[in-house]
Design a protein around this motif. Sequence first.
Motif, PDB file in Angstrom:
ATOM      1  N   ASP A  43      27.048   2.356   0.084  1.00  0.00           N
ATOM      2  CA  ASP A  43      26.184   1.386   0.571  1.00  0.00           C
ATOM      3  C   ASP A  43      24.972   0.795  -0.196  1.00  0.00           C
ATOM      4  O   ASP A  43      24.641  -0.477  -0.307  1.00  0.00           O
ATOM      5  N   ASP A  44      24.392   1.723  -1.061  1.00  0.00           N
ATOM      6  CA  ASP A  44      23.324   1.208  -1.721  1.00  0.00           C
ATOM      7  C   ASP A  44      23.481   0.709  -2.995  1.00  0.00           C
ATOM      8  O   ASP A  44      22.754   0.223  -3.692  1.00  0.00           O
ATOM      9  N   LEU A  45      24.863   0.668  -3.462  1.00  0.00           N
ATOM     10  CA  LEU A  45      25.525   0.284  -4.681  1.00  0.00           C
ATOM     11  C   LEU A  45      25.760  -1.244  -4.657  1.00  0.00           C
ATOM     12  O   LEU A  45      26.364  -1.708  -3.729  1.00  0.00           O
ATOM     13  N   HIS A  46      25.717  -1.826  -5.874  1.00  0.00           N
ATOM     14  CA  HIS A  46      26.077  -3.155  -5.953  1.00  0.00           C
ATOM     15  C   HIS A  46      27.467  -3.026  -6.597  1.00  0.00           C
ATOM     16  O   HIS A  46      27.748  -3.359  -7.688  1.00  0.00           O
ATOM     17  N   LEU A  47      28.299  -2.760  -5.598  1.00  0.00           N
ATOM     18  CA  LEU A  47      29.626  -2.370  -5.937  1.00  0.00           C
ATOM     19  C   LEU A  47      30.743  -3.771  -6.043  1.00  0.00           C
ATOM     20  O   LEU A  47      30.662  -4.698  -5.293  1.00  0.00           O
ATOM     21  N   ARG A  85      27.805   8.259 -10.650  1.00  0.00           N
ATOM     22  CA  ARG A  85      28.105   9.274  -9.606  1.00  0.00           C
ATOM     23  C   ARG A  85      29.064   9.830  -9.386  1.00  0.00           C
ATOM     24  O   ARG A  85      30.289   9.403  -9.936  1.00  0.00           O
ATOM     25  N   ILE A  86      29.275  10.870  -8.405  1.00  0.00           N
ATOM     26  CA  ILE A  86      30.544  11.794  -8.182  1.00  0.00           C
ATOM     27  C   ILE A  86      30.924  11.598  -6.862  1.00  0.00           C
ATOM     28  O   ILE A  86      29.697  11.531  -6.115  1.00  0.00           O
ATOM     29  N   LEU A  87      32.101  11.448  -6.366  1.00  0.00           N
ATOM     30  CA  LEU A  87      32.496  11.124  -5.042  1.00  0.00           C
ATOM     31  C   LEU A  87      33.842  12.137  -4.880  1.00  0.00           C
ATOM     32  O   LEU A  87      34.657  11.795  -5.546  1.00  0.00           O
ATOM     33  N   ALA A 122      31.449   0.282 -10.515  1.00  0.00           N
ATOM     34  CA  ALA A 122      32.640   0.271 -10.349  1.00  0.00           C
ATOM     35  C   ALA A 122      33.047   1.536  -9.742  1.00  0.00           C
ATOM     36  O   ALA A 122      32.522   2.582 -10.152  1.00  0.00           O
ATOM     37  N   LEU A 123      34.133   1.490  -8.658  1.00  0.00           N
ATOM     38  CA  LEU A 123      34.549   2.895  -8.141  1.00  0.00           C
ATOM     39  C   LEU A 123      36.022   3.157  -8.773  1.00  0.00           C
ATOM     40  O   LEU A 123      36.784   2.178  -8.558  1.00  0.00           O
ATOM     41  N   VAL A 136      31.217   5.171 -10.313  1.00  0.00           N
ATOM     42  CA  VAL A 136      31.343   6.169  -9.393  1.00  0.00           C
ATOM     43  C   VAL A 136      32.763   6.910  -9.780  1.00  0.00           C
ATOM     44  O   VAL A 136      33.927   6.045  -9.889  1.00  0.00           O
ATOM     45  N   LEU A 137      32.666   8.119 -10.065  1.00  0.00           N
ATOM     46  CA  LEU A 137      33.896   9.071 -10.360  1.00  0.00           C
ATOM     47  C   LEU A 137      34.531   9.551  -9.155  1.00  0.00           C
ATOM     48  O   LEU A 137      33.771  10.478  -8.582  1.00  0.00           O
ATOM     49  N   HIS A 138      35.638   9.087  -8.485  1.00  0.00           N
ATOM     50  CA  HIS A 138      36.390   9.848  -7.602  1.00  0.00           C
ATOM     51  C   HIS A 138      37.240  10.963  -8.120  1.00  0.00           C
ATOM     52  O   HIS A 138      37.925  10.773  -9.024  1.00  0.00           O
TER      53      HIS A 138
END
Length: 323
Positions: free
Chosen positions: A133-137, A99-101, A48-49, A73-75
């Motif tokens: 793109d490499d994540l199963h979002l 992950r960090i964005l 999840a983003l 993913v932490l934005h």
Amino acid sequence: MQRVIFTIGLITIVAAAIRALNLLRIYLLPSRLSSYAHAAPNGDSPWALVTGASDGIGRAFAHELSSRGFNVVLHGRNHDKLSLVLAQLQARWPERSFRILVADASTVPCIGCHQDKQLHPSLDFLAIKAALDDLHLTVLINNAGGSPTNPICRSLAESSEARITDNISLNALFPTHLTRVLLPNLMRNGPALVLNISTMADQGFPLLASYSASKHFLMNLTRALGLEMVIEGKAGQVEVLGVKVGRVTGVVACKEKPSLFTPDAQTMARAALDRAGHGHGIVIGYWAHALQHVGASFLPTWAEDKVIMTIMQKERERDLKSQ
């Protein structure tokens, strides 16, 4: 004549009962968020983003999603703050990945905007997409947003070009373009969820003109995109859900003690996620906020406007005292 009056009264009562039942249904149905927490065919775990995840409701979303089986993913725009949140999440859920964005949502490219390109480089949404793109979002939460600050309450005539442009970029342009570039990924990984966070102040609040208008834009985007999914035969692949939020504590603009009508950020995030999976379209996330909305709906327009103006005048006074 009596029969006509009786019929009108009966219709009114039945309509009110149906409305009440529909309202209860929204908050009594169990969450179906788990339907989006599915692994990819190759076994990759769901991601999840969450935009605006540095603090407040965004950080609460990250904690709640982690507890429900998602990597996150932490934005945000501050790497140090995001690193602190990541460390907290990793300590609490060591079995999850994070992950960090880093991206400043107030710097969406636009023609003729005020930004100094050297001080405020524009966002590259294709680069953001490539990084994910490499994540199963399977979940996108467009949570980043807010009103301008210092002060929060200011008339449109007193607001600078930069203040308005940055705020509209943050609340409207950024989630629109982010959704645009990530939608193919979400459709490919479906079933998936796009959750757009708005405010109960999106109906035209004075002294918050750019914030109120841009959040209303986001809800119109939610409705339009949801209908597009139906037209394209993709409604079963991507749910587009808009959640309106009332007053919440534990966020930048409010640090008061939690109460019935002012829940903390974690309670609000949990309530918003609990609305997922039922095709609600646009809904008020927290039940007590919905009660406030129902109460206001019984007021005539002139009375509702007077209440709103009184509230915002008091908010401006409070805002100025805090400067």
